[in-house]
Design an enzyme around this catalytic site. Sequence first.
Site: not given
Ligand code: NAD
Length: 578
Positions: A247, A355
């Site tokens: 997804k 990230c």
């Molecule tokens: P996000 O958590 O909003 O979304 C990630 C995924 O989770 C998406 O596919 C989304 O549909 C789903 N999602 C979002 N909220 C949800 C919920 N409440 N319940 C269930 N599913 C949910 O993250 P984002 O804004 O897309 O990405 C940015 C974040 O990702 C930042 O916090 C960044 O630090 C982190 N990140 C971490 C790494 C790492 O390797 N540590 C790498 C890339 C991004």
Amino acid sequence: MRRSIARSVPALASRARPSLTPRLAGLSTTTPIQASKPTIRTLHITSRSQQASSAGVKLTSTTTSYPTSHEKIQNPVDTPFFIDNKFVASTTSEFIDLHDPATNNLVTRVPQNTDEELRAAVASAQAAFPGWRATSIVSRQQIMFKFVQLIRENWDRLAASITLEQGKVVSDARGDVHRGLQVAESACGITSQLTGEVLEVAKDMETRNYREPLGVVAAICPFNFPAMIPLWSIPIATVTGNCLILKPSERDPGAAMILAELAKEAGLPDGVLNIVHGSHRAVDFILDAPEIKAISFVGSNKAGEYIYSRGSENGKRVQANLGAKNHAAVLPDCNKNHALNSIVGAAFGAAGQRCMALSTLVMVAESKDWLPELADLAKSLVLNGGFEKDSDLGPVISKHSKERIEGLIASAEEEGATILLDGRGYKPADPKFANGNWVGPTIITGVKPHMKCYTEEIFGPVLIALEVPTLTSAIDLINANEYGNGVAIFTKSGATAQAFQKHIECGQVGINVPIPVPIGVSNFSFTGNKKSIAGGGANTFYGKIGLNFYTQQKTVTSLWKEEDALATKADVSMPVHH
Ligand code: NAD
């Protein structure tokens, strides 16, 4: 109107490409799809705008024809999902609008797949698993070789999709693809990576271990690396014999859709890779589906902590990389020029939406005096549409994100910090970008650990600076922070660097390296620490640990006696091998 680019046109890396018309992001036609597996119910697909056609549904970009400008798309079409190696238009009535972050023009609508479609994706993957698991590792490796080749051929197309949907500049989008490509390349070495061990443990008795696929697995991806993070999962999960349901982020699924097309072309059989869309409901479905054995998640703490606990409660293996607050300790003895340039690039590149973005400076002793110079460097960066040739950084992902980032800048001001460089209200000169989600490079100084701008991940082009007197106080400050994704130190002293690397609690440490992410072609993994990784960091992405995540260990002990002996009496005691 759209034009095609001849294959001989040089790579899009130079941002001086001529403008082409935008692609249509989704399907070209729709058709009733007959599911090919007996376990899958037939999905009758109807289009909002188009009648069924025997031509099948296709992505409208191709290897040689893809968007190269932020021009408004006249007839945006919906993003399909991908099942049994076919692109299919969802029958849902619920869609998420996807806007070009540089203009807020509509690019496509992303479906929230229906329960029936989600179940069909799982059934498809389950049906594919026995055949895929039985496919020889050499055949799987051959597909991976081809996949790598196709990614290379479609590199510019993938980057273009990322720039249009996510906003990052094309050269940076190419880097996004590159980092994922490296993981696919490493998966080509599977024949030497998946070997087990064997030992003769007693006379005529051998113990050996195998690594077998888990079955159906799933990946849930964030918006900030639309190609790299799907590629943290697709190659390794499939080359090890699993069937993957992926997804992508509902905010920019275009690159994942292209990767699905390439995986099919490379030879992945029907159902080995399925792509579904949606937000929370699709995630909950994945968390609860008993057929799904493991979940790879990358994203925020809010979503990730929930996914880790609910997935684990349901007995699934979960790897979850979460949020970050990446610090850099700047020592007064460092190479100042290298440090300041590295910091500006790592803080503001990709509009701070990495990230591993370097978001937090710890200025040790008199290095604080360099902050005005740092602000001058940051001021020289050009914000513009990602396809524009002069652009250093693009917009942030959404209007909501812009508001949240600006709110955090305002909170710092209210809490007594100084806004040394203020990116609020920034707009590129070109009026076509007037409605984009722009936040200019921002530097906040005089920050204290209790301030909201320090305790929260900002995830935008905002650099905050704290001041400490010594190396020890820098280490203590960084270790007290609840995140532990990446950290850097700038110094010319080997002894200082040695002390820092030993005492710092962080997953990835850079010594004069601002974004110390290990590349996916090696055995190194994307390690994390503290709140930046769920489950104490045991399951990390790619490298040896990532490979282990997607495989189940089996240990077999066998006895083939040299002499043809027949036991005359059963031995009832616990076997002790001599
Ligand atoms: P996000 O958590 O909003 O979304 C990630 C995924 O989770 C998406 O596919 C989304 O549909 C789903 N999602 C979002 N909220 C949800 C919920 N409440 N319940 C269930 N599913 C949910 O993250 P984002 O804004 O897309 O990405 C940015 C974040 O990702 C930042 O916090 C960044 O630090 C982190 N990140 C971490 C790494 C790492 O390797 N540590 C790498 C890339 C991004």
